[in-house]
Design a protein around this motif. Structure first.
Motif, PDB file in Angstrom:
ATOM      1  N   LYS A 209       6.004 -51.849  82.955  1.00  0.00           N
ATOM      2  CA  LYS A 209       5.887 -50.555  83.625  1.00  0.00           C
ATOM      3  C   LYS A 209       4.759 -49.718  83.029  1.00  0.00           C
ATOM      4  O   LYS A 209       4.488 -49.758  81.829  1.00  0.00           O
ATOM      5  N   PHE A 212       4.978 -43.475  81.035  1.00  0.00           N
ATOM      6  CA  PHE A 212       5.492 -42.258  81.667  1.00  0.00           C
ATOM      7  C   PHE A 212       4.876 -41.017  81.025  1.00  0.00           C
ATOM      8  O   PHE A 212       4.369 -41.066  79.897  1.00  0.00           O
ATOM      9  N   LEU A 215       9.769 -39.623  79.329  1.00  0.00           N
ATOM     10  CA  LEU A 215      10.796 -40.662  79.374  1.00  0.00           C
ATOM     11  C   LEU A 215      12.065 -40.089  78.771  1.00  0.00           C
ATOM     12  O   LEU A 215      12.080 -39.661  77.614  1.00  0.00           O
ATOM     13  N   VAL A 217      15.879 -40.732  77.516  1.00  0.00           N
ATOM     14  CA  VAL A 217      16.755 -41.814  77.061  1.00  0.00           C
ATOM     15  C   VAL A 217      18.176 -41.274  77.024  1.00  0.00           C
ATOM     16  O   VAL A 217      18.532 -40.462  76.176  1.00  0.00           O
ATOM     17  N   THR A 237       8.082 -39.455  85.674  1.00  0.00           N
ATOM     18  CA  THR A 237       9.309 -39.320  84.889  1.00  0.00           C
ATOM     19  C   THR A 237      10.174 -40.567  85.031  1.00  0.00           C
ATOM     20  O   THR A 237      10.372 -41.085  86.127  1.00  0.00           O
ATOM     21  N   GLY A 238      10.713 -41.019  83.920  1.00  0.00           N
ATOM     22  CA  GLY A 238      11.643 -42.145  83.919  1.00  0.00           C
ATOM     23  C   GLY A 238      12.875 -41.804  83.109  1.00  0.00           C
ATOM     24  O   GLY A 238      12.825 -40.949  82.209  1.00  0.00           O
ATOM     25  N   ALA A 240      16.096 -43.916  81.156  1.00  0.00           N
ATOM     26  CA  ALA A 240      16.764 -45.155  80.765  1.00  0.00           C
ATOM     27  C   ALA A 240      18.169 -44.799  80.293  1.00  0.00           C
ATOM     28  O   ALA A 240      18.327 -44.054  79.326  1.00  0.00           O
ATOM     29  N   ASP A 282      12.206 -42.684  88.127  1.00  0.00           N
ATOM     30  CA  ASP A 282      12.420 -44.115  87.908  1.00  0.00           C
ATOM     31  C   ASP A 282      13.685 -44.273  87.066  1.00  0.00           C
ATOM     32  O   ASP A 282      13.674 -44.043  85.855  1.00  0.00           O
ATOM     33  N   LEU A 312       9.429 -49.538  76.635  1.00  0.00           N
ATOM     34  CA  LEU A 312       8.890 -48.506  77.510  1.00  0.00           C
ATOM     35  C   LEU A 312       8.005 -47.569  76.693  1.00  0.00           C
ATOM     36  O   LEU A 312       8.293 -47.299  75.530  1.00  0.00           O
ATOM     37  N   SER A 314       5.672 -43.786  76.678  1.00  0.00           N
ATOM     38  CA  SER A 314       5.584 -42.481  77.325  1.00  0.00           C
ATOM     39  C   SER A 314       4.808 -41.503  76.447  1.00  0.00           C
ATOM     40  O   SER A 314       4.753 -41.663  75.219  1.00  0.00           O
ATOM     41  N   VAL A 317       9.031 -38.040  74.926  1.00  0.00           N
ATOM     42  CA  VAL A 317      10.357 -38.650  75.047  1.00  0.00           C
ATOM     43  C   VAL A 317      11.410 -37.567  74.840  1.00  0.00           C
ATOM     44  O   VAL A 317      11.267 -36.712  73.957  1.00  0.00           O
TER      45      VAL A 317
END
Length: 517
Positions: A209, A212, A215, A217, A237-238, A240, A282, A312, A314, A317
């Motif tokens: 990927k 970001f 990101l 978490v 933006t992601g 997890a 995401d 991942l 970014s 975070v």
């Protein structure tokens, strides 16, 4: 059987059925069978696509199966699925009748591709708010793949079967006669356990990927709010999340989230995820952070390595990993977990009907659990380490009014005992006299608070002596570009609304960091 409101709702749902299917009931002469038949008759008259038969020969009576005409689908309810499971019944009817499920396309393809013989039995309780996720996941798998056969068993209806298998926690899932898992599981988690090659493929996809801007978490209220606020700024933006919703999923009733008069945890968690997805975030589910690697230089990328081997990256975070139930950490706790030791009285309480149980913890959670359990079990013993109960006065007054409750303060739990297969008692020390005492029990519910999910951050991010992430007024941690929010931080008062507010604040802090760097 169903009241007029439920009938009206169900009839509107069943208008979506497009393919014919049969409901086949296996009945006996008991009251439960008559109740089940009344329910099925109410359902059958609501759609001309449904045929009801009462000539089933299944060994579990009463029970009923759903089977789409012309298929080998095998889905059976050894239950009268009302209460928390009414939604599960509605979805099973719709899916069997051809209505498409709201599941990710790749998950549906994974289910259809499963090759093998999978005979699932899931034991649940109608009062369990974690059970519907598992019931619905296995129901969906049975509808999509004829090699997956599922039986949903109400533990209260089949008490002898539960006792024979020594099931003391729900949901409990068996695969081909052997224990498969217990506790809340999503369809993605179940499929991942069956499709052993999925983890490696997933890790490779994650590592590929693009980096970001933000990101997140963790997918609880703090993580969800952070993701929404970040995405609304128009940046990549992601999120997890190991389990979207986090501890919220284990909350029975939410009545203090401003503007929402009342909801329950699983419903609230579903709304959190839907809100996040509405902004194009995401969302990467079933992902647990394993290592945080700060940027090598100012303005560089921060890396989060995941437990499945993926990685991942970014620019910023936000850590919102939340907390989990605190263990009492005495001999016997781990050995008898789900074999008498439990953490959710709403989920597992009905399995201890007519038995003796103890609750460890005299705060609000512990006292509320003892009050709830007193209406189900024969006797409740509450064990509190301190010299007085710490719960609200109104709860303490209610607890002390119950005839089948015994309270021990200044009591230190030292051991949870058992016969090797299941729990049979609790040993505690009287902190005033020093005397050791033993109580014979069938169940123990641990209610002593939470511990932050921050072990993987030790030595990287500054933590408090309690393991909480230390943050400033903007949610900034000791590592540049790394922010944190929610129950994993030093912010006091662990409440959903506070976590959500801190998540928004951390996202705004991360956006400000991006603008300035």
């Amino acid at each position: 059987m169903l009241d007029d409101t439920l009938k009206s709702q169900l009839k509107s749902y069943l208008e979506r059925v497009t393919l014919p299917f049969e409901i086949t009931a296996s009945l006996d002469d008991g009251d439960s069978a008559r109740e089940m038949l009344a329910l099925l008759q109410d359902i059958a008259v609501m759609s001309d696509k449904i045929t009801l038969k009462t000539d089933g020969h299944d060994a579990r009576r009463p029970s009923f199966s759903l089977q789409r005409t012309g298929t080998n689908q095998s889905l059976r309810f050894a239950a009268i699925p009302l209460g928390h499971e009414f939604t599960s019944l509605v979805l099973a009817l719709l899916w069997t009748g051809g209505h498409p499920p709201k599941a990710e396309a790749d998950v549906i393809e994974q289910i259809k591709a499963l090759d093998g013989d999978y005979a699932f039995e899931v034991y649940m309780s109608l009062t369990c708010h974690n059970c519907p996720d598992v019931v619905q996941a296995l129901s969906l798998m049975s509808v999509l793949n004829p090699k997956v056969k599922t039986v949903i068993v109400d533990g209260a209806l089949y008490q002898a079967e539960v006792n024979e298998r020594e099931i003391m926690a729900v949901p409990s899932v068996y695969l081909n006669g052997q224990p498969f898992g217990s506790g809340r599981m999503t369809v993605e988690e179940i499929v991942a356990k069956l499709d052993t090659g999925a983890g490696t493929k997933d890790a490779a996809k994650l590592s590929a990927k693009e980096a970001f801007d933000v990101l997140v978490v963790g997918g609880g209220p703090a993580g969800a709010a952070a993701a929404v606020y970040a995405a609304r700024k128009g940046i990549r933006t992601g999120i997890a999340a190991e389990r979207f919703g986090g501890q919220v999923n284990d909350t029975l009733a939410i009545e203090n989230y401003i503007s929402v008069l009342e909801t329950d945890g699983p419903k609230f968690a579903t709304s959190l995820e839907a809100h996040v997805k509405a902004y194009g975030v995401d969302v990467m589910n079933l992902q647990r952070g394993d290592k945080l690697i700060p940027a090598a230089a100012p303005g560089g990328l921060i890396e989060v390595q995941l437990a499945n081997g993926g990685s991942l990256k970014s620019k910023t975070v936000i850590l919102s990993t939340g907390a989990r139930w605190r263990n009492v950490n005495v001999p016997g706790e781990q050995q008898y977990k789900n074999k008498g030791v439990a953490y959710c009285p709403h989920c597992d309480g009905p399995l201890f009907k007519g038995k003796r149980v103890a609750v460890i913890g005299g705060g609000n959670s512990g006292v509320e659990a003892a009050i709830d359990l007193a209406g189900i079990v024969t006797h409740v013993t509450l064990i509190e380490f301190g010299d007085a109960l710490r719960a609200d006065a109104v709860l303490v007054t209610k607890l002390k009014s119950l005839a089948n409750v015994t309270i021990h303060t200044n009591a230190q739990t030292t051991e949870l005992t058992g016969d090797g297969t299941k729990l049979n008692g609790l040993t505690y020390t009287d902190r005033i006299s020093g005397e050791s005492r033993h109580i014979e029990l069938e169940g123990v519910f641990v209610q002593i608070g939470l511990v932050p999910n921050t072990e993987w951050l030790k030595g990287v991010v500054e933590l408090s002596k309690h393991g909480e992430i230390i943050v400033d007024a903007r949610g900034q941690t000791s590592v540049p570009g790394v922010f944190a929010a929610g129950d994993a931080t030093t912010v006091p008062f662990k409440q959903i609304i506070i976590a959500a507010g801190d998540g928004a604040k951390a996202a705004l802090g991360a956006f400000d960091h991006l603008m300035r760097n």
